[in-house]
Design a protein around this motif. Structure first.
Motif, PDB file in Angstrom:
ATOM      1  N   PHE A  80       0.872  -1.166   0.000  1.00  0.00           N
ATOM      2  CA  PHE A  80       0.000   0.000   0.000  1.00  0.00           C
ATOM      3  C   PHE A  80       0.912   1.220   0.000  1.00  0.00           C
ATOM      4  O   PHE A  80       1.850   1.287   0.803  1.00  0.00           O
ATOM      5  CB  PHE A  80      -0.875   0.072   1.250  1.00  0.00           C
ATOM      6  CG  PHE A  80      -2.009  -0.896   1.267  1.00  0.00           C
ATOM      7  CD1 PHE A  80      -3.122  -0.697   0.458  1.00  0.00           C
ATOM      8  CD2 PHE A  80      -1.983  -2.002   2.094  1.00  0.00           C
ATOM      9  CE1 PHE A  80      -4.179  -1.592   0.487  1.00  0.00           C
ATOM     10  CE2 PHE A  80      -3.034  -2.902   2.132  1.00  0.00           C
ATOM     11  CZ  PHE A  80      -4.138  -2.697   1.323  1.00  0.00           C
ATOM     12  N   ALA A  82       0.932   5.660  -0.272  1.00  0.00           N
ATOM     13  CA  ALA A  82       0.235   6.938  -0.336  1.00  0.00           C
ATOM     14  C   ALA A  82       0.828   7.759  -1.473  1.00  0.00           C
ATOM     15  O   ALA A  82       2.040   7.766  -1.672  1.00  0.00           O
ATOM     16  CB  ALA A  82       0.387   7.685   0.989  1.00  0.00           C
ATOM     17  N   ARG A  94      -4.210   9.865  -3.374  1.00  0.00           N
ATOM     18  CA  ARG A  94      -4.787   8.529  -3.383  1.00  0.00           C
ATOM     19  C   ARG A  94      -3.863   7.550  -2.668  1.00  0.00           C
ATOM     20  O   ARG A  94      -2.696   7.835  -2.417  1.00  0.00           O
ATOM     21  CB  ARG A  94      -5.089   8.046  -4.797  1.00  0.00           C
ATOM     22  CG  ARG A  94      -3.859   7.864  -5.673  1.00  0.00           C
ATOM     23  CD  ARG A  94      -4.260   7.508  -7.087  1.00  0.00           C
ATOM     24  NE  ARG A  94      -3.089   7.183  -7.893  1.00  0.00           N
ATOM     25  CZ  ARG A  94      -3.141   6.752  -9.126  1.00  0.00           C
ATOM     26  NH1 ARG A  94      -4.314   6.572  -9.711  1.00  0.00           N
ATOM     27  NH2 ARG A  94      -2.050   6.476  -9.796  1.00  0.00           N
ATOM     28  N   VAL A  95      -4.443   6.402  -2.334  1.00  0.00           N
ATOM     29  CA  VAL A  95      -3.675   5.263  -1.855  1.00  0.00           C
ATOM     30  C   VAL A  95      -3.822   4.191  -2.922  1.00  0.00           C
ATOM     31  O   VAL A  95      -4.931   3.920  -3.390  1.00  0.00           O
ATOM     32  CB  VAL A  95      -4.191   4.755  -0.488  1.00  0.00           C
ATOM     33  CG1 VAL A  95      -3.517   3.443  -0.106  1.00  0.00           C
ATOM     34  CG2 VAL A  95      -3.942   5.807   0.590  1.00  0.00           C
ATOM     35  N   LEU A 114      -9.647  11.494   1.261  1.00  0.00           N
ATOM     36  CA  LEU A 114      -8.202  11.712   1.423  1.00  0.00           C
ATOM     37  C   LEU A 114      -7.848  13.159   1.126  1.00  0.00           C
ATOM     38  O   LEU A 114      -8.381  13.761   0.190  1.00  0.00           O
ATOM     39  CB  LEU A 114      -7.408  10.804   0.478  1.00  0.00           C
ATOM     40  CG  LEU A 114      -7.448   9.310   0.753  1.00  0.00           C
ATOM     41  CD1 LEU A 114      -6.594   8.577  -0.278  1.00  0.00           C
ATOM     42  CD2 LEU A 114      -6.964   8.999   2.151  1.00  0.00           C
ATOM     43  N   PRO A 117      -2.561  12.452   1.624  1.00  0.00           N
ATOM     44  CA  PRO A 117      -2.110  11.281   2.381  1.00  0.00           C
ATOM     45  C   PRO A 117      -0.593  11.152   2.306  1.00  0.00           C
ATOM     46  O   PRO A 117       0.001  11.395   1.256  1.00  0.00           O
ATOM     47  CB  PRO A 117      -2.803  10.118   1.671  1.00  0.00           C
ATOM     48  CG  PRO A 117      -2.999  10.596   0.273  1.00  0.00           C
ATOM     49  CD  PRO A 117      -3.263  12.066   0.400  1.00  0.00           C
ATOM     50  N   THR A 120       0.972   5.044   5.214  1.00  0.00           N
ATOM     51  CA  THR A 120       0.001   3.968   5.416  1.00  0.00           C
ATOM     52  C   THR A 120       0.564   2.974   6.425  1.00  0.00           C
ATOM     53  O   THR A 120       1.778   2.837   6.562  1.00  0.00           O
ATOM     54  CB  THR A 120      -0.292   3.215   4.097  1.00  0.00           C
ATOM     55  OG1 THR A 120       0.902   2.578   3.646  1.00  0.00           O
ATOM     56  CG2 THR A 120      -0.820   4.142   3.023  1.00  0.00           C
ATOM     57  N   ILE A 129      -4.255   5.526   7.481  1.00  0.00           N
ATOM     58  CA  ILE A 129      -3.659   6.517   6.595  1.00  0.00           C
ATOM     59  C   ILE A 129      -3.516   7.832   7.341  1.00  0.00           C
ATOM     60  O   ILE A 129      -4.452   8.283   8.013  1.00  0.00           O
ATOM     61  CB  ILE A 129      -4.549   6.754   5.345  1.00  0.00           C
ATOM     62  CG1 ILE A 129      -4.802   5.439   4.603  1.00  0.00           C
ATOM     63  CG2 ILE A 129      -3.908   7.757   4.401  1.00  0.00           C
ATOM     64  CD1 ILE A 129      -6.215   4.992   4.684  1.00  0.00           C
TER      65      ILE A 129
END
Length: 158
Positions: A80, A82, A94-95, A114, A117, A120, A129
């Motif tokens: 994941f 950011a 976004r992630v 978000l 960000p 994570t 986040i």
């Protein structure tokens, strides 16, 4: 302090509004994983038994403003990451989930709330986040979302 590894893959892009190169960093499965904010890359650097760096491998690219990262599980190389577009007005907030083959897909966006960000973290079936709240109304916060493991492990995109 002594440099452990220097390479153009880690360097910033000096003409960017925020010249940030190597940024996020995690030790995972015998390697250091590094994001490069300006170049939009996720890199993997194996660590030898003597502690020396092995050759850098680009895992994924085309991810502008990639910031910090975490792994889906302790054994998985699914990441994941950011993407903090608000910090430089260059990209989206976004992630994304990044697969070991370099493909990726967004899993959370500004439509999910978000706002810049930057990091994570995974615990169990939850993704956490940090949101810096750079755009107006400047409301920094911590957010969480449930991880849908079957959906993430079933497919890839981009």
């Amino acid at each position: 302090m002594t440099p452990w590894l220097t390479d153009a893959a880690l360097a910033p892009v000096p003409t960017e509004a925020l010249p940030i190169g190597a940024n996020g960093l995690r030790f995972h499965n015998g390697a250091l994983w590094v994001s490069n904010f300006n170049k939009g890359t996720l890199l993997r650097v194996p660590v030898t038994t003597t502690g020396a760096p092995g050759p850098i491998r680009q895992v994924a690219g085309s991810l502008p403003n990639i910031d910090d990262l975490s792994f889906l599980t302790p054994r998985s190389d699914v990441v994941f990451a950011a993407q903090n577009g608000s910090s430089s007005n260059n990209g989206t907030d976004r992630v994304v989930v990044i697969y070991p083959n370099g493909t990726y897909k967004p899993v959370l966006t500004s439509a999910d709330g978000l706002a810049s960000p930057s990091a994570t973290a995974v615990r169990g079936n939850r993704l956490y986040i940090t949101d810096g709240g750079v755009p107006v109304p400047h409301e920094p916060k911590l957010q969480t979302s449930r991880i849908n493991f079957p959906a993430l492990l079933a497919g890839t995109a981009h």
